[in-house]
Write a protein that holds these residues in place. Structure first.
Motif, PDB file in Angstrom:
ATOM      1  N   VAL A 146       0.844  -1.189   0.000  1.00 35.53           N
ATOM      2  CA  VAL A 146       0.000   0.000   0.000  1.00 35.53           C
ATOM      3  C   VAL A 146       0.879   1.238   0.000  1.00 35.53           C
ATOM      4  O   VAL A 146       1.946   1.263   0.621  1.00 35.53           O
ATOM      5  N   ALA A 147       0.446   2.262  -0.725  1.00 34.99           N
ATOM      6  CA  ALA A 147       1.170   3.520  -0.766  1.00 34.99           C
ATOM      7  C   ALA A 147       1.009   4.233   0.564  1.00 34.99           C
ATOM      8  O   ALA A 147      -0.105   4.561   0.963  1.00 34.99           O
ATOM      9  N   GLY A 148       2.104   4.467   1.277  1.00 39.46           N
ATOM     10  CA  GLY A 148       2.042   5.077   2.593  1.00 39.46           C
ATOM     11  C   GLY A 148       2.424   4.083   3.660  1.00 39.46           C
ATOM     12  O   GLY A 148       3.179   3.141   3.420  1.00 39.46           O
ATOM     13  N   THR A 149       1.896   4.279   4.842  1.00 44.50           N
ATOM     14  CA  THR A 149       2.178   3.406   5.987  1.00 44.50           C
ATOM     15  C   THR A 149       0.926   2.620   6.345  1.00 44.50           C
ATOM     16  O   THR A 149      -0.144   3.203   6.522  1.00 44.50           O
ATOM     17  N   LEU A 150       1.061   1.316   6.431  1.00 45.65           N
ATOM     18  CA  LEU A 150      -0.084   0.458   6.721  1.00 45.65           C
ATOM     19  C   LEU A 150      -0.606   0.707   8.125  1.00 45.65           C
ATOM     20  O   LEU A 150       0.155   0.747   9.090  1.00 45.65           O
ATOM     21  N   GLY A 151      -1.924   0.867   8.233  1.00 50.57           N
ATOM     22  CA  GLY A 151      -2.569   1.011   9.521  1.00 50.57           C
ATOM     23  C   GLY A 151      -3.211  -0.295   9.938  1.00 50.57           C
ATOM     24  O   GLY A 151      -2.529  -1.263  10.258  1.00 50.57           O
ATOM     25  N   LEU A 152      -4.528  -0.356   9.897  1.00 53.73           N
ATOM     26  CA  LEU A 152      -5.261  -1.570  10.240  1.00 53.73           C
ATOM     27  C   LEU A 152      -5.367  -2.468   9.019  1.00 53.73           C
ATOM     28  O   LEU A 152      -5.830  -2.047   7.964  1.00 53.73           O
ATOM     29  N   LEU A 153      -4.923  -3.692   9.145  1.00 55.24           N
ATOM     30  CA  LEU A 153      -5.041  -4.688   8.083  1.00 55.24           C
ATOM     31  C   LEU A 153      -6.067  -5.718   8.503  1.00 55.24           C
ATOM     32  O   LEU A 153      -5.860  -6.475   9.450  1.00 55.24           O
ATOM     33  N   ARG A 154      -7.212  -5.714   7.817  1.00 47.15           N
ATOM     34  CA  ARG A 154      -8.266  -6.676   8.123  1.00 47.15           C
ATOM     35  C   ARG A 154      -8.296  -7.723   7.017  1.00 47.15           C
ATOM     36  O   ARG A 154      -8.382  -7.386   5.842  1.00 47.15           O
ATOM     37  N   THR A 155      -8.194  -8.996   7.391  1.00 44.13           N
ATOM     38  CA  THR A 155      -8.274 -10.062   6.411  1.00 44.13           C
ATOM     39  C   THR A 155      -9.459 -10.954   6.741  1.00 44.13           C
ATOM     40  O   THR A 155      -9.704 -11.253   7.919  1.00 44.13           O
ATOM     41  N   GLY A 156     -10.203 -11.344   5.731  1.00 46.63           N
ATOM     42  CA  GLY A 156     -11.354 -12.204   5.950  1.00 46.63           C
ATOM     43  C   GLY A 156     -11.538 -13.162   4.785  1.00 46.63           C
ATOM     44  O   GLY A 156     -11.162 -12.854   3.650  1.00 46.63           O
ATOM     45  N   TRP A 157     -12.080 -14.335   5.088  1.00 46.68           N
ATOM     46  CA  TRP A 157     -12.388 -15.323   4.052  1.00 46.68           C
ATOM     47  C   TRP A 157     -13.878 -15.256   3.738  1.00 46.68           C
ATOM     48  O   TRP A 157     -14.706 -15.372   4.630  1.00 46.68           O
ATOM     49  N   LEU A 158     -14.196 -15.066   2.474  1.00 45.94           N
ATOM     50  CA  LEU A 158     -15.585 -15.029   2.043  1.00 45.94           C
ATOM     51  C   LEU A 158     -16.102 -16.445   1.833  1.00 45.94           C
ATOM     52  O   LEU A 158     -15.384 -17.305   1.305  1.00 45.94           O
ATOM     53  N   PRO A 159     -17.351 -16.709   2.187  1.00 46.18           N
ATOM     54  CA  PRO A 159     -17.932 -18.025   1.899  1.00 46.18           C
ATOM     55  C   PRO A 159     -18.190 -18.167   0.409  1.00 46.18           C
ATOM     56  O   PRO A 159     -18.353 -17.172  -0.310  1.00 46.18           O
ATOM     57  N   ALA A 160     -18.237 -19.389  -0.084  1.00 45.76           N
ATOM     58  CA  ALA A 160     -18.497 -19.624  -1.502  1.00 45.76           C
ATOM     59  C   ALA A 160     -19.816 -18.994  -1.939  1.00 45.76           C
ATOM     60  O   ALA A 160     -19.956 -18.526  -3.074  1.00 45.76           O
TER      61      ALA A 160
END
Length: 260
Positions: free
Chosen positions: A234-248
């Motif tokens: 990401v351009a800049g400094t990373l803040g909150l990184l949220r990762t999630g798995w979507l259901p099919a």
């Protein structure tokens, strides 16, 4: 300290958020939402191409391998359904354009949503059994890679930055180490909007020496499915990184365009 919210594959992802306005250049941190989806839990018959534009639908009828068509369809339907609530429009109403290439200025750079200032930036990648999408208020790049054969890792490593070569060679050309470095490089180049047109030996994107990473960007490896490596830039400094798995079910016909 980077805050990471990480769900397991198959879990319903967190609710999407409206993006903050694109901040001015400076020390402000940039939050990134990452969404992943397993394509091996979906079939072509499950997908509804009506939300795609003419160019996207044409790709789905091209003489490609079924696996390639499926990854493409899942990725592009999911992207539209993730962007739609942020933009306040139906998935089918979203239009894209290409930004100028930072190398030559031609309009084949980073893909972007047609919209007013503050429209979110996005990046899409798919490989093997995984689709990965990143959305942020600043330019963002994501990449997911399957582990290559050992011979491929050894061969391609010679084209990389000397620091990356040393890192991979020091790990015995382990496919998983190569894939981690390669995914970080691809994420950065996609974020720039130039892709592999930029010499692969120009920038260091390894994990051993954070001080040698390109200035102005924050690059991170992220958790993903077994047999794959993934990264975000990401351009800049990373803040909150949220990762999630979507259901099919998120990309199937008739599904609501928002994670549960």
């Amino acid at each position: 300290m980077i805050d990471v919210i990480d769900d397991r594959p198959g879990d319903a992802g967190p609710e999407p958020r409206a993006p903050a306005p694109d901040p001015d250049p400076g020390p402000a941190r940039v939050d990134v939402d990452l969404w992943q989806l397993r394509v091996d839990h979906v079939s072509e018959d499950d997908l509804d191409p009506s939300e795609l534009d003419a160019e996207e639908r044409a790709r789905l009828t091209a003489p490609l391998r079924v696996a390639d068509r499926l990854r493409y369809g899942v990725g592009h339907i999911a992207l539209r359904r993730l962007l739609a609530p942020r933009l306040g429009v139906a998935p089918a109403a979203i239009t894209y354009h290409r930004e100028p290439c930072p190398g030559c200025g031609a309009l084949h750079g980073r893909p972007a949503v047609v919209g007013p200032p503050g429209t979110p930036h996005f990046s899409l990648s798919h490989s093997g059994g995984v689709v990965l999408i990143g959305i942020a208020a600043r330019p963002v790049g994501v990449d997911v890679e399957t582990f290559p054969r050992a011979g491929t890792a050894r061969e391609v490593t010679t084209a990389l930055h000397p620091g990356e070569q040393a890192e991979i060679a020091g790990a015995g050309y382990a496919p998983e180490v190569f894939a981690r470095v390669w995914s970080r490089k691809e994420a950065y180049l996609k974020g720039l909007g130039i892709g592999v047109a930029r010499s692969l030996d120009k920038d260091y994107l390894g994990e051993r020496d954070p001080s040698a990473l390109p200035g102005g960007w924050d690059v991170r490896s992220v958790p993903t499915a077994d047999g794959h490596a993934a990264a975000v830039a990401v351009a800049g400094t990373l803040g909150l990184l949220r990762t999630g798995w979507l259901p099919a079910s998120f990309v199937t016909a008739g599904a609501v365009g928002e994670p549960a």
